[in-house]
Design an enzyme around this catalytic site. Structure first.
Site, mmCIF file in Angstrom:
data_model
loop_
_atom_site.group_PDB
_atom_site.id
_atom_site.type_symbol
_atom_site.label_atom_id
_atom_site.label_comp_id
_atom_site.label_asym_id
_atom_site.label_seq_id
_atom_site.Cartn_x
_atom_site.Cartn_y
_atom_site.Cartn_z
ATOM 1 N N PHE A 125 -36.931 69.315 20.799
ATOM 2 C CA PHE A 125 -36.109 69.561 21.997
ATOM 3 C C PHE A 125 -36.376 68.542 23.097
ATOM 4 O O PHE A 125 -36.285 68.863 24.280
ATOM 5 C CB PHE A 125 -36.355 70.996 22.520
ATOM 6 C CG PHE A 125 -35.187 71.903 22.234
ATOM 7 C CD1 PHE A 125 -34.927 72.307 20.934
ATOM 8 C CD2 PHE A 125 -34.336 72.332 23.237
ATOM 9 C CE1 PHE A 125 -33.843 73.119 20.646
ATOM 10 C CE2 PHE A 125 -33.244 73.141 22.963
ATOM 11 C CZ PHE A 125 -33.007 73.527 21.662
ATOM 12 N N CYS B 43 -24.950 80.108 24.973
ATOM 13 C CA CYS B 43 -26.211 80.747 25.370
ATOM 14 C C CYS B 43 -26.922 80.068 26.531
ATOM 15 O O CYS B 43 -27.053 80.654 27.593
ATOM 16 C CB CYS B 43 -27.146 80.833 24.157
ATOM 17 S SG CYS B 43 -26.519 81.943 22.898
ATOM 18 N N ARG C 81 -17.798 76.791 22.971
ATOM 19 C CA ARG C 81 -17.991 77.436 24.264
ATOM 20 C C ARG C 81 -18.893 76.557 25.153
ATOM 21 O O ARG C 81 -19.946 76.115 24.718
ATOM 22 C CB ARG C 81 -18.598 78.836 24.073
ATOM 23 C CG ARG C 81 -17.602 79.802 23.439
ATOM 24 C CD ARG C 81 -18.188 81.176 23.183
ATOM 25 N NE ARG C 81 -19.064 81.209 22.018
ATOM 26 C CZ ARG C 81 -19.589 82.327 21.503
ATOM 27 N NH1 ARG C 81 -19.338 83.487 22.067
ATOM 28 N NH2 ARG C 81 -20.370 82.272 20.441
#
Ligand SMILES: NC(=O)c1ccc[n+]([C@@H]2O[C@H](COP(=O)([O-])OP(=O)(O)OC[C@H]3O[C@@H](n4cnc5c(N)ncnc54)[C@H](O)[C@@H]3O)[C@@H](O)[C@H]2O)c1
Length: 449
Positions: free
Chosen positions: A257, A268, A336
């Site tokens: 990450f 999310c 999204r």
């Protein structure tokens, strides 16, 4: 075990199919008739690697069914999973309307059928701290205090793109409950999934609710930190790839990450960061760090777009710009809060003509832009006559293209790479003008012999 899933979207469908795969009898409920009809008819409704195969197998074996009938599913189940949307409200807080409405319906169903047996209502949606109390209250409003139910918080940590793998082999399962009976039941259900050594971590409901937000906010923080650092590298002429390697090899930091890019999107991280911020403000314990995380994330796509503007000196009108990638990340069709939409909106505002390609997420772009942009049938198809390529999603199929072919197709060999997919030096050698994030931009020079 007989299990009901309420809400058969990304989380619900994966949860249902994976529970069926381990031998449970699953009924997935959704109030969207199109979803139920499609799933009953043998077609999956979302793209997720590995999902189709186990969905088909369990459908064939009769271990999973799809239904609009909430009462039948609830009455037949020992465990009822709520996998309902919790979209952001106007002030950023999570909108609990879907969760509480279903809790209310469950209360009414149980009131109409006293003695339907012990049931655990499991909240898998990402919800603010204190929601499990609200869910329990919404159910108990219709039934006596003696109703044989427990409400458990069991946050879901699956990653879209790896959802099946994550569900079948979780790194950990968090169970938020103070009921021994419910804990035993859920441990029993999850035992079949946990690889040796991976724990079920039991805690109270509120801590479980906070754990989910804390995990997502931490991941968002890593991304925003790297994006901020990449911009600093851009400014001072350092290379974020090298910095990433340098810090990622420290085991206290870890190497996951840490990739700069266009910022996080999806259903999310953006909403969860804002919802946690909101909860913290309400509790008068503001998590100030998260405000910066959110701001950096919104700025990141703007900064990237400014590179495009700067290259073309603000004159994009009439240029033909190819865009690779619509999905908010690879291996999903989910669009999204996808960063691409900001880029496409700006390109259209600047009167560029835009042609997009994504292996799975084209419907998401079509639904939003209709005939205002063009849609290519392949990555190379998008490049024909292009003045620039913008890479937005790092799908594997974009990683090793035929650069020679790209150059023959494009009118100008200019690439804006929002995911640092290619090596800047090699791109220069290949004769591209190449802009990426946190690494020096390269003007083309003749290919070396
Ligand atoms: N998508 C992810 O990667 C992910 C990961 C972890 C947690 N979560 C959380 O899980 C929850 C669900 O997320 P999702 O991505 O699966 O959402 P989604 O929108 O894909 O799915 C929700 C489903 O619920 C259905 N639904 C809505 N109201 C209903 C009702 N009254 N009765 C029956 N069905 C109803 C919708 O039709 C939809 O199919 C959210 O709280 C989300 O934050 C999502």
């Amino acid at each position: 075990m007989n299990v009901a899933i309420v809400g058969t979207g990304y989380v619900g469908l994966v949860t249902g199919v994976c529970l069926a795969e381990r031998g449970n009898q699953v009924c997935c409920v959704d109030n969207n008739p199109a979803i139920v009809e499609k799933l009953r008819g043998g077609a999956v409704t979302i793209y997720e690697p590995g999902l189709e195969e186990i969905y088909q197998r369990n459908l064939r074996k009769g271990r999973i069914e799809f239904s609009p009938d909430l009462p039948a599913a609830v009455l037949n189940a020992q465990v009822v999973f709520l996998c309902l949307p919790t979209p952001p409200g106007e002030d950023g807080s999570a909108d609990l309307r879907y969760v509480l409405q279903v809790a209310d319906e469950i209360g009414k169903i149980l009131a109409r059928h006293p003695g339907s047996g012990y049931k655990v209502i499991v909240d898998k949606s990402t919800v603010p701290v204190g929601t499990s109390e609200k869910v329990e209250a919404a159910i108990r409003r219709h039934v006596t205090d003696q109703a044989d139910i427990d409400v458990v918080s069991n946050p879901e940590f699956l990653r879209e793109g790896f959802a099946v793998e994550d569900f079948l082999r979780p790194e950990r399962v968090v169970v938020g409950s103070r009921s021994e009976r419910a804990i035993v039941l859920l441990k029993d259900l999850y035992e079949a999934f946990l690889p040796p050594g991976n724990p079920v971590i039991v805690m109270d409901e509120k801590s479980a609710e906070v754990t989910k937000y804390a995990a997502n906010a931490f991941l968002a923080m890593k991304i925003s930190y790297m994006n901020d650092l990449a911009n600093f590298c851009d400014a001072v002429g350092a290379d974020i790839d090298k910095v990433r390697e340098g810090i990622g090899s420290d085991s206290r930091i870890g190497n996951k990450f840490l990739f700069p890019g266009l910022g996080y999107g999806g259903s999310c991280l953006p909403k969860d960061v804002r919802a946690l911020l909101r909860s913290a403000q309400e509790a008068d314990a503001p998590l100030t760090i998260l405000q910066s995380v959110d701001t950096i994330n919104q700025e990141q796509r703007k900064r990237f777009y400014r590179k495009i503007e700067k290259h073309f000196k603000g004159k994009l009108e009439g240029l033909r710009i190819a865009v690779w990638g619509i999905a908010f990340k690879p291996n999903t069709d989910d669009v999204r809060e996808a960063p691409v939409f900001f880029i496409l909106d700006e390109l259209l505002r600047a009167k560029a003509s835009v042609i997009v390609y994504d292996p799975e997420a084209m419907p998401g772009a079509k639904a939003r832009y209709g005939d205002r942009i063009e849609y290519a049938a392949s990555s190379y198809g998008a490049l024909q006559g292009g003045d620039a390529l913008v890479i937005v999603t790092e799908w594997n199929e974009f990683r090793k293209p035929d650069f020679g072919l790209m150059k023959t197709l494009m009118r100008q060999p200019v690439v804006f790479d929002g995911r640092n997919v290619f090596d800047p030096e090699k791109m220069r050698e290949r004769g591209f003008v190449y802009h990426s994030i946190g690494r020096k931009s390269h003007e083309a020079h003749p290919i070396k012999a």
